[in-house]
Design a protein around this motif. Structure first.
Motif, PDB file in Angstrom:
ATOM      1  N   ARG A  86       0.825  -1.206   0.000  1.00 47.68           N
ATOM      2  CA  ARG A  86       0.000   0.000   0.000  1.00 47.68           C
ATOM      3  C   ARG A  86       0.865   1.264   0.000  1.00 47.68           C
ATOM      4  O   ARG A  86       0.617   2.196  -0.777  1.00 47.68           O
ATOM      5  N   ILE A  87       1.892   1.315   0.862  1.00 50.50           N
ATOM      6  CA  ILE A  87       2.690   2.538   0.929  1.00 50.50           C
ATOM      7  C   ILE A  87       3.549   2.723  -0.322  1.00 50.50           C
ATOM      8  O   ILE A  87       3.942   3.847  -0.653  1.00 50.50           O
ATOM      9  N   HIS A  88       3.825   1.629  -1.024  1.00 47.41           N
ATOM     10  CA  HIS A  88       4.568   1.744  -2.283  1.00 47.41           C
ATOM     11  C   HIS A  88       3.646   2.023  -3.467  1.00 47.41           C
ATOM     12  O   HIS A  88       4.133   2.239  -4.588  1.00 47.41           O
ATOM     13  N   GLY A  89       2.338   1.990  -3.216  1.00 47.19           N
ATOM     14  CA  GLY A  89       1.390   2.259  -4.288  1.00 47.19           C
ATOM     15  C   GLY A  89       1.278   1.143  -5.305  1.00 47.19           C
ATOM     16  O   GLY A  89       0.946   1.375  -6.471  1.00 47.19           O
ATOM     17  N   TRP A  90       1.536  -0.088  -4.856  1.00 46.83           N
ATOM     18  CA  TRP A  90       1.537  -1.216  -5.786  1.00 46.83           C
ATOM     19  C   TRP A  90       0.166  -1.892  -5.843  1.00 46.83           C
ATOM     20  O   TRP A  90      -0.411  -2.238  -4.809  1.00 46.83           O
ATOM     21  N   HIS A  91      -0.333  -2.109  -7.030  1.00 51.33           N
ATOM     22  CA  HIS A  91      -1.489  -2.991  -7.255  1.00 51.33           C
ATOM     23  C   HIS A  91      -2.630  -2.699  -6.267  1.00 51.33           C
ATOM     24  O   HIS A  91      -3.165  -3.594  -5.627  1.00 51.33           O
ATOM     25  N   SER A  92      -2.997  -1.424  -6.164  1.00 53.83           N
ATOM     26  CA  SER A  92      -3.987  -1.047  -5.148  1.00 53.83           C
ATOM     27  C   SER A  92      -5.304  -1.783  -5.326  1.00 53.83           C
ATOM     28  O   SER A  92      -6.038  -1.992  -4.371  1.00 53.83           O
ATOM     29  N   GLY A  93      -5.613  -2.182  -6.566  1.00 57.13           N
ATOM     30  CA  GLY A  93      -6.861  -2.898  -6.798  1.00 57.13           C
ATOM     31  C   GLY A  93      -6.761  -4.391  -6.547  1.00 57.13           C
ATOM     32  O   GLY A  93      -7.748  -5.107  -6.681  1.00 57.13           O
ATOM     33  N   HIS A  94      -5.560  -4.868  -6.181  1.00 52.71           N
ATOM     34  CA  HIS A  94      -5.361  -6.293  -6.022  1.00 52.71           C
ATOM     35  C   HIS A  94      -4.758  -6.636  -4.662  1.00 52.71           C
ATOM     36  O   HIS A  94      -4.083  -7.657  -4.518  1.00 52.71           O
ATOM     37  N   LEU A  95      -5.018  -5.802  -3.674  1.00 53.42           N
ATOM     38  CA  LEU A  95      -4.392  -6.018  -2.374  1.00 53.42           C
ATOM     39  C   LEU A  95      -4.835  -7.326  -1.732  1.00 53.42           C
ATOM     40  O   LEU A  95      -4.029  -8.005  -1.092  1.00 53.42           O
ATOM     41  N   TYR A  96      -6.094  -7.679  -1.891  1.00 57.41           N
ATOM     42  CA  TYR A  96      -6.566  -8.913  -1.269  1.00 57.41           C
ATOM     43  C   TYR A  96      -5.788 -10.113  -1.811  1.00 57.41           C
ATOM     44  O   TYR A  96      -5.383 -10.994  -1.048  1.00 57.41           O
ATOM     45  N   GLU A  97      -5.578 -10.131  -3.136  1.00 54.65           N
ATOM     46  CA  GLU A  97      -4.825 -11.223  -3.737  1.00 54.65           C
ATOM     47  C   GLU A  97      -3.387 -11.254  -3.223  1.00 54.65           C
ATOM     48  O   GLU A  97      -2.819 -12.333  -2.981  1.00 54.65           O
ATOM     49  N   ILE A  98      -2.789 -10.066  -3.054  1.00 49.95           N
ATOM     50  CA  ILE A  98      -1.424  -9.990  -2.524  1.00 49.95           C
ATOM     51  C   ILE A  98      -1.373 -10.533  -1.101  1.00 49.95           C
ATOM     52  O   ILE A  98      -0.481 -11.303  -0.729  1.00 49.95           O
ATOM     53  N   VAL A  99      -2.348 -10.133  -0.280  1.00 54.34           N
ATOM     54  CA  VAL A  99      -2.398 -10.593   1.105  1.00 54.34           C
ATOM     55  C   VAL A  99      -2.557 -12.112   1.150  1.00 54.34           C
ATOM     56  O   VAL A  99      -1.838 -12.814   1.873  1.00 54.34           O
ATOM     57  N   GLN A 100      -3.490 -12.631   0.365  1.00 52.79           N
ATOM     58  CA  GLN A 100      -3.715 -14.076   0.366  1.00 52.79           C
ATOM     59  C   GLN A 100      -2.469 -14.827  -0.090  1.00 52.79           C
ATOM     60  O   GLN A 100      -2.053 -15.815   0.550  1.00 52.79           O
ATOM     61  N   ARG A 101      -1.859 -14.378  -1.171  1.00 48.15           N
ATOM     62  CA  ARG A 101      -0.696 -15.084  -1.721  1.00 48.15           C
ATOM     63  C   ARG A 101       0.442 -15.153  -0.711  1.00 48.15           C
ATOM     64  O   ARG A 101       1.091 -16.204  -0.556  1.00 48.15           O
ATOM     65  N   ASN A 102       0.673 -14.066   0.001  1.00 52.39           N
ATOM     66  CA  ASN A 102       1.808 -14.043   0.923  1.00 52.39           C
ATOM     67  C   ASN A 102       1.500 -14.722   2.247  1.00 52.39           C
ATOM     68  O   ASN A 102       2.401 -15.301   2.864  1.00 52.39           O
ATOM     69  N   LEU A 103       0.249 -14.708   2.677  1.00 52.47           N
ATOM     70  CA  LEU A 103      -0.120 -15.508   3.844  1.00 52.47           C
ATOM     71  C   LEU A 103      -0.016 -16.997   3.515  1.00 52.47           C
ATOM     72  O   LEU A 103       0.391 -17.801   4.361  1.00 52.47           O
ATOM     73  N   GLU A 104      -0.349 -17.363   2.289  1.00 49.74           N
ATOM     74  CA  GLU A 104      -0.169 -18.759   1.872  1.00 49.74           C
ATOM     75  C   GLU A 104       1.313 -19.115   1.837  1.00 49.74           C
ATOM     76  O   GLU A 104       1.706 -20.207   2.284  1.00 49.74           O
ATOM     77  N   ALA A 105       2.136 -18.213   1.320  1.00 46.00           N
ATOM     78  CA  ALA A 105       3.576 -18.471   1.252  1.00 46.00           C
ATOM     79  C   ALA A 105       4.180 -18.649   2.641  1.00 46.00           C
ATOM     80  O   ALA A 105       5.142 -19.402   2.816  1.00 46.00           O
TER      81      ALA A 105
END
Length: 251
Positions: A111-130
């Motif tokens: 979020r603070i880097h302004g990355w993929h603001s429309g896809h944050l849920y997917e980012i959160v899920q992917r990294n919690l899975e990792a």
């Protein structure tokens, strides 16, 4: 093993007048786990923190030499320290989740880097899975991270570090505050992550280094005594100090 990811050249570190690291030269291969071993006070954590310029946060620290990431010196004049720390993440000995929800802990960096603001849920899920945590928290993502167990908090911090897509993950005694079951969980995730990341682990537990490491660096009194593959160093070390440490005769 692939080509070298990190090359350390003539690295010296002083704290005031104390010479903590002396003329360190090392090569850390890409995509694998490198363990830094040695007795307490030998400079393991100082070396680890020199790799992403965290030493500068300690007043009185002075660094000379080079740390090259992909051939580029992170200590060069004008280097973007924030960018360096984004590319080289850190997992501390004790988990320090941010005072916010599980979801926001992982989303914070992107979020603070302004990355993929429309896809944050997917980012959160992917990294919690990792990090091996998704199945345990997917139904309570909006609850405070402070409600997680210590082991879960450490895996949350791992997910948070991964969310900014680092090339290198530094782990400073990452299981020292955990119970054996939680520690095993973190070790398992690190083994999976080495397929796509360069992982450097400081540990005082030789059994852990033997389980995890593809490569090993042995430190003694601020010097890098020996480095090599885990098989070579653990079975036929070259330096008498390494042999004595592995045998339990010193350190």
């Amino acid at each position: 093993m692939e080509a070298t990811q990190i090359r350390i050249q003539d690295l010296n570190v002083w704290y005031g007048s104390q010479h903590i690291l002396r003329n360190i030269n090392a090569a850390i291969p890409a995509r694998g786990i490198t363990a830094i071993i040695g007795p307490s006070g030998c400079g393991k954590t100082t070396l680890l923190r020199s790799i992403n310029r965290l030493l500068e946060e300690t007043e009185g620290m002075r660094v000379s030499g080079q740390v090259l990431l992909g051939g580029v010196d992170i200590y060069r004049p004008g280097a973007d320290v924030t960018a360096v720390r984004t590319r080289i993440g850190l997992l501390a000995p004790k988990p320090f989740p941010l005072p916010m929800s599980i979801y926001e802990n992982v989303a914070y960096g992107p979020r603070i880097h302004g990355w993929h603001s429309g896809h944050l849920y997917e980012i959160v899920q992917r990294n919690l899975e990792a990090a091996g945590l998704w199945d345990e928290v997917k139904d309570r993502l909006r609850t405070p991270a402070s409600r997680l167990s210590t082991g879960q908090q450490q895996r949350l911090c791992l997910a948070r570090a991964l969310a900014v897509e680092p090339q290198v993950l530094l782990c400073d005694e990452p299981t020292s505050a955990l119970d054996p079951i939680s520690a095993q969980g973190v070790e398992s995730q690190l083994q999976r992550l080495k397929q796509d990341h360069t992982v450097v682990v400081v540990t005082h537990i030789l059994r852990q280094a033997r389980r995890l490491a593809d490569n090993v660096m042995f430190m003694w009194l601020g010097e890098l005594v020996e480095e090599g593959t885990a098989v070579q160093l653990f079975t036929s070390p070259n330096d008498p100090r390494t042999k004595a440490y592995l045998a339990g005769s010193i350190g």
